[in-house]
Design an enzyme around this catalytic site. Structure first.
Site, PDB file in Angstrom:
ATOM      1  CD  GLU A 323      -2.750  -1.124   2.529  1.00 39.77           C
ATOM      2  OE1 GLU A 323      -3.898  -1.545   2.428  1.00 39.77           O
ATOM      3  OE2 GLU A 323      -2.264  -0.733   3.603  1.00 39.77           O
TER       4      GLU A 323
HETATM    5  C1  ACM Z   1      -1.881  -5.131   4.489  1.00 39.62           C
HETATM    6  O1  ACM Z   1      -2.944  -5.592   4.931  1.00 39.62           O
HETATM    7  N1  ACM Z   1      -1.752  -3.835   4.259  1.00 39.62           N
HETATM    8  C2  ACM Z   1      -0.749  -5.975   4.225  1.00 39.62           C
END
Ligand code: ACM
Length: 548
Positions: A323
């Site tokens: 992310e």
């Molecule tokens: C995640 O759940 N951002 C790895």
């Protein structure tokens, strides 16, 4: 008849005889290297069940030098190094977090004369003694355990069997982490992946960068208290885990999820900080460490130099990589390549969330597959909606994510199966609790966005069949559940979300059975509650299970 053992053993046969273990029973150790596992077993049985067995005897001497019990007085548990009868049990697929090739296959035989536990390594014998712990807890009444005669031969399906624990959004003190390690050990899970850094906090000491803990560890989510693990506390945790055959793997999440870094060292932040307002008092940062700046790499080297030696058992460093909102793809890939090279230069292997597959991976690397969210459903706005500004970013992320697992596999890397759908324990519980106070907690716990999941749902999948691009067990390093702590405020919340789900994850990680029959599993699960009660662990008292 299935025995109340989780994960389900490879092969179990039972007969009508019984063996009674009581406070007069001793553990007889046939090889000195089993003294440790035997002593641990005696301690754990006392904590699980209240039954105090005699201290282990090495042939004719007690480990602590006290007078040996009369071995003829009561049935004994005999432990020995042997590979007898284990040829038929498949070897584990995948890789272990400690980088070793340890044979964990064991045998366990209960006859009217006593109990024998054997395996080719001390760890294998420890796994067998763990099954025996569960049998004792389930059969203990009035201070004696009347065990059914049985023969088990067993071994793990996967070498890497873990839990990823978010210690950032809520800081879990060392004593609570030890309780989690105890839970892992009881279900033959062998990895604790500590998510040590994120936007809301930094939890590991880096002496050359003191502001990381002085500033970066000050808080958590909202007004929850901050904290970090001192080097002494981490050494104690890592040793506690190692004593229980659990390897602690550190995660330093980068290049995104680094707001705590920027709070501590603003000079590492991008010139212009950007965020998306979630409209509920929270916001999502769109800022990441920049690969084109030398100070970024001086920082990463300082962090790795301080963190790597604090986790001596781990052959891997988890570099996050997930992310990296707002970052250009080529910058993300360049960052991951360089961070991975710095990990390898320190003699460690690379593991990261699946997004690292967009960089250059090789056969020694491990990518953690997690994004099993249905992108079309998210795009169509089915289910709870994320904030409007976030939706396009999220949908773009989910679409890109579809290529991650196949790309990692094509590079020869292995995957850890951590699908959001089945192994994210921050999904709300779908089972009602028999306890009204837990029903109140259940409404508050877990991210609504994921939708609720029942215990039965947690069993209804297979790590090989349900990981994109995977056709054989050896393409996986193993299986890891994950718990993120945005909604979890403390130990009771944490345990309520971990239990009873953790044994289900262990069933998927260890058991050679590829399908699990819910009623049969629920009957085994019900037998776990006496030990949980004795250990004062909190668990969701699901109305779907007839708890003891
Ligand atoms: C995640 O759940 N951002 C790895």
């Amino acid at each position: 008849m299935s025995l109340p053992v989780i994960p389900a053993p490879t092969t179990t046969t039972t007969s009508d005889d019984t063996c009674t273990l009581s406070g007069d029973s001793a553990v007889v150790v046939q090889s000195p290297e089993l003294a440790g596992p035997a002593a641990l077993f005696v301690r754990e049985v006392r904590l699980d069940s209240g039954l105090t067995l005699h201290p282990p005897v090495i042939r004719d001497r007690t480990v602590d030098g006290t007078v040996p019990p009369d071995e003829t007085r009561a049935a004994a548990v005999t432990v020995l190094i042997s590979a007898d009868g284990l040829d038929g049990v498949p070897s584990a697929a995948g890789v272990r977090a400690d980088g070793d090739a340890v044979d964990e296959r064991y045998g366990l035989e209960v006859t009217s004369d006593g109990v024998r536990v054997w395996g080719p390594t001390p760890e294998a014998v420890h796994r067998g003694l763990t099954s025996l712990r569960q049998l004792i807890s389930a059969h203990l009444q009035d201070g004696t355990a009347v065990l059914p005669a049985a023969r088990i031969v067993d071994g793990p399906r996967f070498a890497w069997r873990g839990l990823s624990l978010d210690v950032v959004r809520t800081f879990h003190p060392p004593a609570e982490v030890k309780r989690v390690i105890d839970m892992l050990a009881l279900y033959k899970l062998n990895v604790l992946h500590l998510h040590l850094t994120d936007d809301q906090g930094w939890r590991v000491e880096v002496p050359s960068r003191p502001a990381l803990t002085q500033v970066g560890a000050a808080g958590a989510i909202g007004d929850r208290p901050g904290g970090y693990y001192s080097q002494e506390e981490l050494a104690d945790l890592v040793a506690y885990a190692a004593d229980r055959y659990v390897t602690v793997v550190p995660e330093i999440d980068m290049p995104g999820h680094t707001s705590a870094v920027f709070a501590a060292y603003p000079e590492l932040a991008p010139a212009e900080l950007r965020t998306i307002d979630l409209g509920n008092g929270n916001s999502i940062p769109l800022n990441a460490l920049e690969p084109g700046r030398p100070e970024t790499w001086a920082f990463v080297e300082d962090v790795l130099d301080a963190v790597v030696p604090q986790f001596p058992q781990s052959a891997y460093v988890h570099i996050g990589g997930d992310e990296a909102w707002g970052m250009a793809d080529e910058d993300h890939a360049a960052f991951v390549d360089q961070a991975a090279a710095l990990v390898r230069a320190r003699g460690k292997r690379v593991v990261g969330w699946q997004e690292i597959a967009r960089a250059t991976l090789g056969p020694d690397d491990v990518a953690q597959y997690w994004i099993s969210i249905d992108v079309d459903a998210a795009d169509a706005g089915n289910g709870p909606k994320p904030p409007e500004d976030l939706l396009p970013i999220l949908v773009e992320h989910l679409r890109k994510a579809e290529g991650d697992a196949p790309k990692a596999l094509a590079a020869g890397a292995r995957l850890i199966a951590s699908p959001t759908t089945w192994l994210y324990f921050d999904r709300p519980h779908g089972d009602a609790s028999a306890d009204p106070a837990q029903e109140e907690a259940r409404k508050r716990l877990g991210l609504e966005f994921y939708g609720p999941a029942t215990l039965r749902d947690g069993l209804a999948w297979d790590p090989v069949e349900d990981t994109p691009g995977v056709t054989s067990t050896d393409q996986l390093a193993g299986v890891e559940a994950a718990i993120w702590c945005e909604t979890i405020t403390g130990p009771d919340d944490l345990e309520l979300m971990l239990l009873p789900r953790l044994p289900g994850a262990a069933e998927k990680a260890w058991s050679q059975q590829t399908a699990t029959d819910w009623p049969e599993y629920a009957a085994r699960l019900a037998e776990q509650s006496p030990a949980w009660r004795n250990r004062t662990w909190t668990w969701l008292q699901s109305v779907e299970v007839s708890w003891r």
